[in-house]
Design an enzyme around this catalytic site. Structure first.
Site, PDB file in Angstrom:
ATOM      1  N   ASP A  88      -5.186   3.757  -0.075  1.00 27.73           N
ATOM      2  CA  ASP A  88      -6.322   4.005   0.819  1.00 27.73           C
ATOM      3  C   ASP A  88      -6.712   5.479   0.720  1.00 27.73           C
ATOM      4  O   ASP A  88      -5.947   6.353   1.143  1.00 27.73           O
ATOM      5  CB  ASP A  88      -5.911   3.647   2.258  1.00 27.73           C
ATOM      6  CG  ASP A  88      -7.085   3.607   3.219  1.00 27.73           C
ATOM      7  OD1 ASP A  88      -8.181   4.076   2.853  1.00 27.73           O
ATOM      8  OD2 ASP A  88      -6.890   3.110   4.353  1.00 27.73           O
ATOM      9  N   GLU A 142      -8.972   1.788  -1.803  1.00 31.04           N
ATOM     10  CA  GLU A 142      -9.721   1.485  -0.573  1.00 31.04           C
ATOM     11  C   GLU A 142     -10.513   2.689  -0.088  1.00 31.04           C
ATOM     12  O   GLU A 142     -10.050   3.832  -0.191  1.00 31.04           O
ATOM     13  CB  GLU A 142      -8.693   1.051   0.474  1.00 31.04           C
ATOM     14  CG  GLU A 142      -9.243   0.864   1.864  1.00 31.04           C
ATOM     15  CD  GLU A 142      -8.130   0.488   2.840  1.00 31.04           C
ATOM     16  OE1 GLU A 142      -7.074  -0.011   2.391  1.00 31.04           O
ATOM     17  OE2 GLU A 142      -8.307   0.710   4.036  1.00 31.04           O
ATOM     18  N   TYR A 151      -3.251  11.524   6.003  1.00 33.08           N
ATOM     19  CA  TYR A 151      -3.517  10.175   6.485  1.00 33.08           C
ATOM     20  C   TYR A 151      -2.474   9.201   5.917  1.00 33.08           C
ATOM     21  O   TYR A 151      -2.183   9.223   4.731  1.00 33.08           O
ATOM     22  CB  TYR A 151      -4.927   9.684   6.084  1.00 33.08           C
ATOM     23  CG  TYR A 151      -4.990   8.196   6.288  1.00 33.08           C
ATOM     24  CD1 TYR A 151      -5.140   7.679   7.574  1.00 33.08           C
ATOM     25  CD2 TYR A 151      -4.753   7.314   5.238  1.00 33.08           C
ATOM     26  CE1 TYR A 151      -5.073   6.319   7.803  1.00 33.08           C
ATOM     27  CE2 TYR A 151      -4.688   5.952   5.455  1.00 33.08           C
ATOM     28  CZ  TYR A 151      -4.856   5.458   6.740  1.00 33.08           C
ATOM     29  OH  TYR A 151      -4.762   4.114   6.955  1.00 33.08           O
ATOM     30  N   GLU A 190     -13.623  -1.537   6.546  1.00 30.97           N
ATOM     31  CA  GLU A 190     -12.957  -1.643   7.849  1.00 30.97           C
ATOM     32  C   GLU A 190     -13.799  -1.046   8.975  1.00 30.97           C
ATOM     33  O   GLU A 190     -13.610  -1.422  10.127  1.00 30.97           O
ATOM     34  CB  GLU A 190     -11.555  -1.019   7.815  1.00 30.97           C
ATOM     35  CG  GLU A 190     -11.532   0.469   7.578  1.00 30.97           C
ATOM     36  CD  GLU A 190     -10.100   1.016   7.456  1.00 30.97           C
ATOM     37  OE1 GLU A 190      -9.310   0.436   6.722  1.00 30.97           O
ATOM     38  OE2 GLU A 190      -9.817   2.030   8.105  1.00 30.97           O
ATOM     39  N   GLU A 237      -4.169  -7.243   5.197  1.00 33.94           N
ATOM     40  CA  GLU A 237      -3.317  -6.095   5.542  1.00 33.94           C
ATOM     41  C   GLU A 237      -2.389  -6.483   6.699  1.00 33.94           C
ATOM     42  O   GLU A 237      -2.791  -7.188   7.625  1.00 33.94           O
ATOM     43  CB  GLU A 237      -4.195  -4.912   5.971  1.00 33.94           C
ATOM     44  CG  GLU A 237      -3.407  -3.655   6.306  1.00 33.94           C
ATOM     45  CD  GLU A 237      -4.313  -2.474   6.656  1.00 33.94           C
ATOM     46  OE1 GLU A 237      -5.470  -2.688   7.053  1.00 33.94           O
ATOM     47  OE2 GLU A 237      -3.842  -1.328   6.524  1.00 33.94           O
ATOM     48  N   TRP A 267     -12.190  11.960   8.543  1.00 33.64           N
ATOM     49  CA  TRP A 267     -10.774  11.643   8.698  1.00 33.64           C
ATOM     50  C   TRP A 267     -10.478  10.336   7.994  1.00 33.64           C
ATOM     51  O   TRP A 267     -11.270   9.426   7.974  1.00 33.64           O
ATOM     52  CB  TRP A 267     -10.371  11.551  10.176  1.00 33.64           C
ATOM     53  CG  TRP A 267      -8.917  11.177  10.258  1.00 33.64           C
ATOM     54  CD1 TRP A 267      -7.843  11.988  10.003  1.00 33.64           C
ATOM     55  CD2 TRP A 267      -8.363   9.900  10.560  1.00 33.64           C
ATOM     56  NE1 TRP A 267      -6.668  11.295  10.123  1.00 33.64           N
ATOM     57  CE2 TRP A 267      -6.953  10.001  10.463  1.00 33.64           C
ATOM     58  CE3 TRP A 267      -8.936   8.661  10.889  1.00 33.64           C
ATOM     59  CZ2 TRP A 267      -6.104   8.914  10.695  1.00 33.64           C
ATOM     60  CZ3 TRP A 267      -8.092   7.592  11.118  1.00 33.64           C
ATOM     61  CH2 TRP A 267      -6.689   7.713  11.029  1.00 33.64           C
ATOM     62  N   HIS A 269      -9.224   6.617   2.297  1.00 34.04           N
ATOM     63  CA  HIS A 269      -9.668   6.875   3.672  1.00 34.04           C
ATOM     64  C   HIS A 269     -10.890   7.788   3.767  1.00 34.04           C
ATOM     65  O   HIS A 269     -10.902   8.772   4.522  1.00 34.04           O
ATOM     66  CB  HIS A 269      -8.508   7.409   4.517  1.00 34.04           C
ATOM     67  CG  HIS A 269      -8.494   6.845   5.907  1.00 34.04           C
ATOM     68  ND1 HIS A 269      -9.064   7.490   6.971  1.00 34.04           N
ATOM     69  CD2 HIS A 269      -8.005   5.685   6.403  1.00 34.04           C
ATOM     70  CE1 HIS A 269      -8.917   6.754   8.070  1.00 34.04           C
ATOM     71  NE2 HIS A 269      -8.282   5.651   7.744  1.00 34.04           N
ATOM     72  N   ARG A 329       0.857  -1.182   0.000  1.00 33.33           N
ATOM     73  CA  ARG A 329       0.000   0.000   0.000  1.00 33.33           C
ATOM     74  C   ARG A 329       0.890   1.227   0.000  1.00 33.33           C
ATOM     75  O   ARG A 329       1.870   1.283   0.745  1.00 33.33           O
ATOM     76  CB  ARG A 329      -0.877  -0.013   1.254  1.00 33.33           C
ATOM     77  CG  ARG A 329      -1.907   1.090   1.289  1.00 33.33           C
ATOM     78  CD  ARG A 329      -2.638   1.142   2.623  1.00 33.33           C
ATOM     79  NE  ARG A 329      -2.004   2.076   3.530  1.00 33.33           N
ATOM     80  CZ  ARG A 329      -2.616   2.648   4.577  1.00 33.33           C
ATOM     81  NH1 ARG A 329      -3.876   2.350   4.856  1.00 33.33           N
ATOM     82  NH2 ARG A 329      -1.983   3.493   5.352  1.00 33.33           N
ATOM     83  N   ARG A 346     -13.452  -5.605   3.570  1.00 33.49           N
ATOM     84  CA  ARG A 346     -12.377  -5.384   4.550  1.00 33.49           C
ATOM     85  C   ARG A 346     -12.806  -5.558   6.005  1.00 33.49           C
ATOM     86  O   ARG A 346     -11.982  -5.433   6.911  1.00 33.49           O
ATOM     87  CB  ARG A 346     -11.810  -3.965   4.370  1.00 33.49           C
ATOM     88  CG  ARG A 346     -10.903  -3.907   3.187  1.00 33.49           C
ATOM     89  CD  ARG A 346     -10.242  -2.589   3.004  1.00 33.49           C
ATOM     90  NE  ARG A 346      -9.554  -2.052   4.158  1.00 33.49           N
ATOM     91  CZ  ARG A 346      -8.436  -2.555   4.690  1.00 33.49           C
ATOM     92  NH1 ARG A 346      -7.897  -3.631   4.189  1.00 33.49           N
ATOM     93  NH2 ARG A 346      -7.882  -1.946   5.723  1.00 33.49           N
TER      94      ARG A 346
HETATM   95  O1  EZ4 Z   1      -7.364   4.301   9.955  1.00 32.57           O
HETATM   96  O2  EZ4 Z   1      -6.817   1.312  11.804  1.00 32.57           O
HETATM   97  O3  EZ4 Z   1      -6.372   0.644   6.199  1.00 32.57           O
HETATM   98  N1  EZ4 Z   1      -6.093   0.991   7.295  1.00 32.57           N
HETATM   99  C1  EZ4 Z   1      -6.604   2.050   7.909  1.00 32.57           C
HETATM  100  C2  EZ4 Z   1      -6.188   2.291   9.335  1.00 32.57           C
HETATM  101  C3  EZ4 Z   1      -7.324   2.921  10.156  1.00 32.57           C
HETATM  102  C4  EZ4 Z   1      -7.121   2.664  11.617  1.00 32.57           C
HETATM  103  C5  EZ4 Z   1      -8.351   3.060  12.398  1.00 32.57           C
HETATM  104  O4  EZ4 Z   1      -8.330   2.573  13.693  1.00 32.57           O
HETATM  105  O5  EZ4 Z   1      -7.388   2.760   7.324  1.00 32.57           O
HETATM  106  O6  EZ4 Z   1      -5.042   3.098   9.387  1.00 32.57           O
HETATM  107 CO    CO Z   2      -8.103   1.808   5.562  1.00 26.42          CO
END
Ligand code: EZ4
Ligand code: CO
Length: 403
Positions: free
Chosen positions: A210, A236, A159, A262, A339, A403, A212, A147, A283
């Site tokens: 990601d 992702e 992030y 996730e 992961e 976030w 995010h 990643r 995920r």
């Molecule tokens: O932000 O595990 O793909 N992984 C992620 C992580 C999440 C944290 C949140 O608790 O997006 O870094």
């Molecule tokens: Co993630």
């Protein structure tokens, strides 16, 4: 045989973990991960006040009935706190069952489908050059999938990127830190990052990214399209998924594979995404979505639509969850990828485990009964809980963002 004792163990060997330990009248014990990043003590209270008293005296082998009792029987269904608590109990009961049978849990699920779980590591760079170096470092260490996250010119914190190259831990002690976000800058720089990475490492390394939850569906469609030449393994969390149908718009615009889930905590969060084939990888992981008992249902449902697993495996998933994920992934016929953000040496010392990294895969020695993970309670006690939070994000004008 009866459940005699239930405990939570909260420890902070660098970051917080909540672990459930269940002991039976025969003296067999099982462990379950109950860590919910930034909301740890809510799960502990839910377990200690509302779950543990109901389970004393039950047969620990009645895993399905206990799951249904905690889910249907609670009247209040789903939600991250509830489903993390149920997951921890479920994992601990599977651990006990494996120890009773003298077999690893994957054998109880139906046996091995594969030799090991392909994992992806995290290459994090403060800029593109550092990110490219980090990808190379992972490839040299044996990773087949990486990643890639990079700093964005014009943004202080992004992030996935820490203060130094390499290690990234999003949760921070104290109150939630605030970060600024600008989607336009991110969309401008990210395709260029992947152009450089693909050029540096060639066509064979699997590359993941990601987003995010930062994008709207049409922005995600555009990013997916811009990334198509670099052949990502997945993109992702392109957009928040409360609204499952929003993924239709993304799908209309890009063939970049999508991974989501996730933050999901049950099959109800992803049933439309799966049935309409709006995603390629699910995920959701054992600790946040009801444990092995529920994830098995999600995986089997996903298999009908050629959706594969790609479980969350950041540092907030404890080695107990990772051990369960290794057992699950050895079995799951539609396993896709796992992961892996390696834990610190201290965390590994608190949770000694049987799984290990080997040439890009997580493998486990054959005959460790149960999940293949333990907890050093004396060492855990030396590292008490410290309040910590994930960051929050704001746009340039100060408005809250995802976030
Ligand atoms: O932000 O595990 O793909 N992984 C992620 C992580 C999440 C944290 C949140 O608790 O997006 O870094
Ligand atoms: Co993630």
């Amino acid at each position: 045989m009866k459940i005699e004792r239930l405990q939570t163990i909260v420890t902070c060997p660098g970051r917080n973990f909540v672990t459930v330990k269940i002991t039976t009248s025969d003296g067999v014990h099982g462990l379950g991960d109950a860590t919910l990043n930034g909301r740890e003590l809510a799960v502990r209270a839910y377990l200690e006040e509302h779950v543990f008293p109901c389970l004393v005296g039950r047969d620990p082998r009645d895993i399905e009935d206990i799951w249904q009792y905690l889910y249907r029987g609670a009247y209040w269904r789903r939600g991250p706190v509830t489903m993390t608590a149920i997951a921890a109990i479920d994992m601990a009961l599977w651990d006990i069952l494996g120890k009773l049978a003298g077999m690893p849990v994957y054998r109880l699920l139906g046996g091995r489908s594969r030799a090991g779980l392909m994992v992806y590591g995290h290459a994090n760079g403060r800029d593109h050059e550092e990110a490219v170096d980090e990808v190379r470092r992972h490839v040299e260490a044996g990773y087949q999938a990486v990643r890639v996250q990079s700093g964005v010119p014009g943004l202080d914190k992004v992030y996935g990127v820490g203060p130094a190259a390499g290690f990234y831990e999003p949760a921070q002690k104290g109150l939630p830190p605030e970060e600024r976000w600008d989607t336009a800058l991110y969309l401008r720089h990210t395709p260029e990052l992947f152009r450089k990475v693909r050029e540096a490492v060639g066509p064979d390394v699997h590359l993941l990214h990601d987003a995010h939850h930062r994008l709207t569906p049409i922005e995600a469609g555009r990013l997916g399209k811009d990334l198509e030449p670099y052949r990502l393994f997945w993109l992702e969390d392109p957009t928040p998924a409360e609204n499952q149908e929003s993924f239709r718009l993304i799908r209309q615009h890009t063939t970049t594979p999508l991974a989501v889930g996730e933050v999901f905590n049950s099959v109800w969060d992803c049933k439309d995404l799966i049935r309409e084939q709006l995603i390629d990888y699910i995920r959701s992981t054992l600790v946040h979505a009801g444990g092995i008992t529920h994830l098995r249902r999600i995986a089997d449902y996903a298999a009908l639509y050629q959706v594969r697993t790609g479980f969350h495996g950041a540092t907030d998933l404890s080695p107990v969850c990772m051990a369960a994920a290794v057992n699950f992934g050895l079995w799951a016929p539609n396993f896709g990828i796992q992961e892996l953000m390696p834990h610190s040496a201290l965390t590994d010392a608190v949770f000694p485990h049987a799984y290990r990294f080997d040439k890009g895969f997580l493998v486990m020695d054959d005959e460790v009964p149960g999940l293949g993970v333990e907890i050093d309670e004396a060492l855990a006690a030396q590292h008490p809980y410290e309040r910590a939070y994930l960051p929050v994000a704001r746009l340039r004008d100060g408005a809250m963002w995802n976030w």
